[in-house]
Design a protein around this motif. Structure first.
Motif, PDB file in Angstrom:
ATOM      1  N   GLU A 142       0.846  -1.190   0.000  1.00  0.00           N
ATOM      2  CA  GLU A 142       0.000   0.000   0.000  1.00  0.00           C
ATOM      3  C   GLU A 142       0.881   1.240   0.000  1.00  0.00           C
ATOM      4  N   ALA A 143       0.305   2.312  -0.522  1.00  0.00           N
ATOM      5  CA  ALA A 143       1.006   3.597  -0.536  1.00  0.00           C
ATOM      6  C   ALA A 143       0.046   4.647   0.017  1.00  0.00           C
ATOM      7  N   PRO A 144      -0.156   4.644   1.352  1.00  0.00           N
ATOM      8  CA  PRO A 144      -1.084   5.603   1.947  1.00  0.00           C
ATOM      9  C   PRO A 144      -0.507   7.013   1.946  1.00  0.00           C
ATOM     10  N   GLU A 145      -1.378   7.994   1.813  1.00  0.00           N
ATOM     11  CA  GLU A 145      -0.926   9.385   1.809  1.00  0.00           C
ATOM     12  C   GLU A 145      -2.079  10.299   2.226  1.00  0.00           C
ATOM     13  N   ILE A 146      -1.787  11.231   3.100  1.00  0.00           N
ATOM     14  CA  ILE A 146      -2.778  12.206   3.544  1.00  0.00           C
ATOM     15  C   ILE A 146      -2.189  13.602   3.372  1.00  0.00           C
ATOM     16  N   GLY A 147      -3.021  14.559   3.014  1.00  0.00           N
ATOM     17  CA  GLY A 147      -2.547  15.929   2.828  1.00  0.00           C
ATOM     18  C   GLY A 147      -3.573  16.924   3.332  1.00  0.00           C
ATOM     19  N   LEU A 148      -3.097  18.097   3.747  1.00  0.00           N
ATOM     20  CA  LEU A 148      -3.981  19.127   4.287  1.00  0.00           C
ATOM     21  C   LEU A 148      -3.532  20.510   3.828  1.00  0.00           C
ATOM     22  N   ALA A 149      -4.475  21.241   3.255  1.00  0.00           N
ATOM     23  CA  ALA A 149      -4.246  22.637   2.865  1.00  0.00           C
ATOM     24  C   ALA A 149      -5.232  23.507   3.629  1.00  0.00           C
ATOM     25  N   LYS A 150      -4.849  24.747   3.889  1.00  0.00           N
ATOM     26  CA  LYS A 150      -5.723  25.661   4.633  1.00  0.00           C
ATOM     27  C   LYS A 150      -5.549  27.079   4.115  1.00  0.00           C
ATOM     28  N   ALA A 202      -3.691  16.947  10.061  1.00  0.00           N
ATOM     29  CA  ALA A 202      -4.552  15.841   9.638  1.00  0.00           C
ATOM     30  C   ALA A 202      -3.818  14.542   9.925  1.00  0.00           C
ATOM     31  N   SER A 203      -4.572  13.524  10.314  1.00  0.00           N
ATOM     32  CA  SER A 203      -3.959  12.217  10.515  1.00  0.00           C
ATOM     33  C   SER A 203      -4.959  11.130  10.179  1.00  0.00           C
ATOM     34  N   GLY A 204      -4.458   9.938   9.984  1.00  0.00           N
ATOM     35  CA  GLY A 204      -5.287   8.780   9.684  1.00  0.00           C
ATOM     36  C   GLY A 204      -4.445   7.526   9.760  1.00  0.00           C
ATOM     37  N   ASP A 210      -0.375  26.547   3.674  1.00  0.00           N
ATOM     38  CA  ASP A 210      -1.227  27.669   3.299  1.00  0.00           C
ATOM     39  C   ASP A 210      -1.638  27.561   1.839  1.00  0.00           C
ATOM     40  N   GLY A 211      -2.924  27.722   1.584  1.00  0.00           N
ATOM     41  CA  GLY A 211      -3.429  27.683   0.221  1.00  0.00           C
ATOM     42  C   GLY A 211      -4.514  26.646   0.061  1.00  0.00           C
ATOM     43  N   ALA A 212      -4.779  26.280  -1.192  1.00  0.00           N
ATOM     44  CA  ALA A 212      -5.873  25.351  -1.500  1.00  0.00           C
ATOM     45  C   ALA A 212      -5.377  23.986  -1.958  1.00  0.00           C
ATOM     46  N   VAL A 213      -4.055  23.786  -2.031  1.00  0.00           N
ATOM     47  CA  VAL A 213      -3.495  22.529  -2.524  1.00  0.00           C
ATOM     48  C   VAL A 213      -2.537  21.975  -1.470  1.00  0.00           C
ATOM     49  N   ALA A 214      -2.788  20.735  -1.032  1.00  0.00           N
ATOM     50  CA  ALA A 214      -1.956  20.125   0.009  1.00  0.00           C
ATOM     51  C   ALA A 214      -0.535  19.850  -0.458  1.00  0.00           C
ATOM     52  N   ASP A 215      -0.376  19.492  -1.720  1.00  0.00           N
ATOM     53  CA  ASP A 215       0.950  19.224  -2.284  1.00  0.00           C
ATOM     54  C   ASP A 215       1.356  20.430  -3.127  1.00  0.00           C
ATOM     55  N   ALA A 216       1.647  21.532  -2.447  1.00  0.00           N
ATOM     56  CA  ALA A 216       1.881  22.812  -3.128  1.00  0.00           C
ATOM     57  C   ALA A 216       3.041  22.772  -4.125  1.00  0.00           C
ATOM     58  N   ASN A 217       4.079  22.001  -3.833  1.00  0.00           N
ATOM     59  CA  ASN A 217       5.211  21.955  -4.758  1.00  0.00           C
ATOM     60  C   ASN A 217       5.045  20.891  -5.844  1.00  0.00           C
ATOM     61  N   GLY A 218       3.955  20.123  -5.792  1.00  0.00           N
ATOM     62  CA  GLY A 218       3.631  19.178  -6.854  1.00  0.00           C
ATOM     63  C   GLY A 218       4.551  17.986  -6.991  1.00  0.00           C
ATOM     64  N   ASN A 219       5.263  17.626  -5.927  1.00  0.00           N
ATOM     65  CA  ASN A 219       6.203  16.512  -6.029  1.00  0.00           C
ATOM     66  C   ASN A 219       5.600  15.170  -5.601  1.00  0.00           C
ATOM     67  N   GLY A 220       4.290  15.144  -5.320  1.00  0.00           N
ATOM     68  CA  GLY A 220       3.638  13.899  -4.916  1.00  0.00           C
ATOM     69  C   GLY A 220       3.751  13.577  -3.449  1.00  0.00           C
ATOM     70  N   ASN A 221       4.290  14.495  -2.655  1.00  0.00           N
ATOM     71  CA  ASN A 221       4.465  14.268  -1.221  1.00  0.00           C
ATOM     72  C   ASN A 221       3.956  15.491  -0.447  1.00  0.00           C
ATOM     73  N   PRO A 222       2.670  15.495  -0.042  1.00  0.00           N
ATOM     74  CA  PRO A 222       2.164  16.656   0.685  1.00  0.00           C
ATOM     75  C   PRO A 222       2.816  16.863   2.054  1.00  0.00           C
ATOM     76  N   ALA A 223       3.436  15.828   2.608  1.00  0.00           N
ATOM     77  CA  ALA A 223       4.041  15.949   3.936  1.00  0.00           C
ATOM     78  C   ALA A 223       5.208  16.930   3.963  1.00  0.00           C
ATOM     79  N   ASP A 224       5.806  17.239   2.803  1.00  0.00           N
ATOM     80  CA  ASP A 224       6.921  18.183   2.808  1.00  0.00           C
ATOM     81  C   ASP A 224       6.480  19.614   2.498  1.00  0.00           C
ATOM     82  N   ASP A 225       5.169  19.832   2.444  1.00  0.00           N
ATOM     83  CA  ASP A 225       4.626  21.180   2.241  1.00  0.00           C
ATOM     84  C   ASP A 225       3.923  21.617   3.523  1.00  0.00           C
TER      85      ASP A 225
END
Length: 172
Positions: free
Chosen positions: A4-12, A120-122, A136-151
């Motif tokens: 599995e490749a679980p991933e969670i992201g949060l933008a605000k 956010a967690s799960g 900050d913003g509307a996109v959890a993966d702001a830099n678009g690298n597929g890893n929202p945890a580093d944004d």
């Protein structure tokens, strides 16, 4: 072997306000976008919004919390209970949820800036615990690298005053 490749992201973002009510209070709305961009369902999804930490030294009241796709926690106050979601929530792979938090803030003499970060967690089906701090913003993966945890960037609010004084004089 299946993996599995679980991933969670949060933008605000602040989507309304801050608006002064001319009595020293301001209203504003945060919009949080929670996304499951992984390939498995996430269980025990949590969305922690510690407003008491953000607005330390100021007074605030949570006026409303609305959540799409998932269920809101009816008891959230941002202080003693900072969890926006009801217990036992799950988010399917590829799905997202939006939470809006409207509040009234009395900043007093400290007009900011106030840095706000939610988390956010799960949990994945295999028991992996995931978490992501908001960016900050509307996109959890702001830099678009597929890893929202580093944004991770706080959503910043500063309140502004609009003082005015007037005088009129006439000879009668």
């Amino acid at each position: 072997t299946l993996s599995e490749a679980p991933e969670i992201g949060l933008a605000k973002a602040i989507t309304n306000g801050p608006i002064t009510t001319q009595d020293g209070t301001y209203t504003l709305t945060y919009t949080l976008i929670l996304s499951n961009s992984g390939d498995v369902r996430l269980d025990d999804v949590s969305l922690d919004e510690p407003l008491a930490t953000t607005f330390a030294g100021a007074a605030f009241v949570v006026d409303a919390v609305n959540v799409t796709t998932l269920t809101a926690n009816a008891g959230v106050d941002g202080d003693a209970d900072s969890e926006l979601l009801a217990a036992g929530q799950s988010l399917e792979a590829g799905d997202s949820a939006t939470a809006t938090v409207t509040l009234t803030v009395t900043p007093g003499s400290n007009l900011g800036p106030y840095n706000n970060t939610a988390t956010a967690s799960g949990e994945s089906p295999s028991g992996a615990t995931l978490s992501d701090q908001s960016t900050d913003g509307a996109v959890a993966d702001a830099n678009g690298n597929g890893n929202p945890a580093d944004d991770n960037a706080p959503t910043v609010v500063t309140f502004t005053e609009a003082p005015a004084i007037g005088v009129a004089k006439a000879v009668t």
